[in-house]
Write a protein that holds these residues in place. Structure first.
Motif, PDB file in Angstrom:
ATOM      1  N   GLY A  32      30.993  77.949  78.016  1.00 37.68           N
ATOM      2  CA  GLY A  32      29.888  77.489  78.900  1.00 37.68           C
ATOM      3  C   GLY A  32      28.504  78.114  78.262  1.00 37.68           C
ATOM      4  O   GLY A  32      27.706  78.134  78.871  1.00 37.68           O
ATOM      5  N   MET A  33      28.351  78.046  76.826  1.00 36.84           N
ATOM      6  CA  MET A  33      27.259  78.394  76.334  1.00 36.84           C
ATOM      7  C   MET A  33      26.850  77.446  75.192  1.00 36.84           C
ATOM      8  O   MET A  33      27.495  76.554  74.942  1.00 36.84           O
ATOM      9  CB  MET A  33      27.389  79.715  75.428  1.00 36.84           C
ATOM     10  N   THR A  34      25.336  77.743  74.766  1.00 37.22           N
ATOM     11  CA  THR A  34      25.066  76.792  73.776  1.00 37.22           C
ATOM     12  C   THR A  34      25.534  77.228  72.329  1.00 37.22           C
ATOM     13  O   THR A  34      26.161  78.331  72.234  1.00 37.22           O
ATOM     14  CB  THR A  34      23.382  76.609  73.536  1.00 37.22           C
ATOM     15  N   VAL A  35      25.481  76.454  71.333  1.00 36.25           N
ATOM     16  CA  VAL A  35      25.758  76.670  70.047  1.00 36.25           C
ATOM     17  C   VAL A  35      25.243  78.213  69.559  1.00 36.25           C
ATOM     18  O   VAL A  35      25.769  78.775  69.181  1.00 36.25           O
ATOM     19  CB  VAL A  35      25.777  75.654  69.019  1.00 36.25           C
ATOM     20  N   GLY A  36      23.876  78.111  69.681  1.00 41.75           N
ATOM     21  CA  GLY A  36      22.869  78.970  69.499  1.00 41.75           C
ATOM     22  C   GLY A  36      23.292  80.373  70.119  1.00 41.75           C
ATOM     23  O   GLY A  36      23.500  81.716  69.514  1.00 41.75           O
ATOM     24  N   GLU A  37      23.711  80.283  71.390  1.00 34.25           N
ATOM     25  CA  GLU A  37      24.005  81.404  72.043  1.00 34.25           C
ATOM     26  C   GLU A  37      25.263  81.808  71.479  1.00 34.25           C
ATOM     27  O   GLU A  37      25.602  83.165  71.597  1.00 34.25           O
ATOM     28  CB  GLU A  37      24.090  81.107  73.550  1.00 34.25           C
ATOM     29  N   THR A  38      26.333  81.083  71.501  1.00 31.68           N
ATOM     30  CA  THR A  38      27.583  81.560  70.764  1.00 31.68           C
ATOM     31  C   THR A  38      27.393  81.991  69.540  1.00 31.68           C
ATOM     32  O   THR A  38      28.194  83.077  69.208  1.00 31.68           O
ATOM     33  CB  THR A  38      28.656  80.184  70.547  1.00 31.68           C
ATOM     34  N   VAL A  39      26.726  81.586  68.613  1.00 30.45           N
ATOM     35  CA  VAL A  39      26.334  82.363  67.483  1.00 30.45           C
ATOM     36  C   VAL A  39      25.756  83.618  67.444  1.00 30.45           C
ATOM     37  O   VAL A  39      26.345  84.666  66.912  1.00 30.45           O
ATOM     38  CB  VAL A  39      25.188  81.449  66.230  1.00 30.45           C
ATOM     39  N   ALA A  40      24.887  83.832  68.595  1.00 27.39           N
ATOM     40  CA  ALA A  40      24.241  85.083  68.665  1.00 27.39           C
ATOM     41  C   ALA A  40      25.507  86.144  69.265  1.00 27.39           C
ATOM     42  O   ALA A  40      25.218  87.399  68.820  1.00 27.39           O
ATOM     43  CB  ALA A  40      23.113  84.803  69.737  1.00 27.39           C
ATOM     44  N   LEU A  41      26.187  85.612  70.168  1.00 26.53           N
ATOM     45  CA  LEU A  41      27.268  86.428  70.678  1.00 26.53           C
ATOM     46  C   LEU A  41      28.171  86.872  69.455  1.00 26.53           C
ATOM     47  O   LEU A  41      28.363  88.202  69.365  1.00 26.53           O
ATOM     48  CB  LEU A  41      28.019  85.750  71.685  1.00 26.53           C
ATOM     49  N   ALA A  42      28.518  86.007  68.592  1.00 25.01           N
ATOM     50  CA  ALA A  42      29.591  86.154  67.598  1.00 25.01           C
ATOM     51  C   ALA A  42      28.828  87.165  66.568  1.00 25.01           C
ATOM     52  O   ALA A  42      29.470  88.323  66.151  1.00 25.01           O
ATOM     53  CB  ALA A  42      29.514  84.998  66.884  1.00 25.01           C
ATOM     54  N   VAL A  43      27.578  87.050  66.510  1.00 23.34           N
ATOM     55  CA  VAL A  43      26.951  88.194  65.443  1.00 23.34           C
ATOM     56  C   VAL A  43      26.751  89.382  66.048  1.00 23.34           C
ATOM     57  O   VAL A  43      27.036  90.465  65.540  1.00 23.34           O
ATOM     58  CB  VAL A  43      25.512  87.607  65.023  1.00 23.34           C
ATOM     59  N   ARG A  44      26.438  89.538  67.321  1.00 20.92           N
ATOM     60  CA  ARG A  44      26.269  90.800  68.266  1.00 20.92           C
ATOM     61  C   ARG A  44      27.897  91.459  68.098  1.00 20.92           C
ATOM     62  O   ARG A  44      27.911  92.635  67.920  1.00 20.92           O
ATOM     63  CB  ARG A  44      25.854  90.660  69.579  1.00 20.92           C
TER      64      ARG A  44
END
Length: 72
Positions: A32-44
């Motif tokens: 339920g996230m944007t692609v950008g949010e998902t990438v940010a979460l993955a990096v974190r």
């Protein structure tokens, strides 16, 4: 609020292969996230994993000496 913050951020492009992009989009939808949010979460999370690995590693001789130092 999170979406607003991301909209104000500087944007850039990252080249990834088509299969990875499809997986990323699917994961974003599932979360339920944007692609950008998902990438940010993955990096974190990757960063946190690396910190965890560092914390579970055997201490170096310098770290042992620091831990054993007399503070008084």
């Amino acid at each position: 609020m999170r979406t607003r913050m991301l909209n104000r951020m500087h944007r850039t492009s990252v080249r990834i292969d088509t299969d990875t992009h499809q997986q990323l989009k699917k994961l974003a939808v599932e979360l339920g996230m944007t692609v950008g949010e998902t990438v940010a979460l993955a990096v974190r999370r990757l960063h946190q994993d690396r910190i965890g690995e560092d914390l579970t590693a055997e201490p170096t001789t310098d770290e042992i000496a620091w831990l054993d130092a007399d503070v008084g």
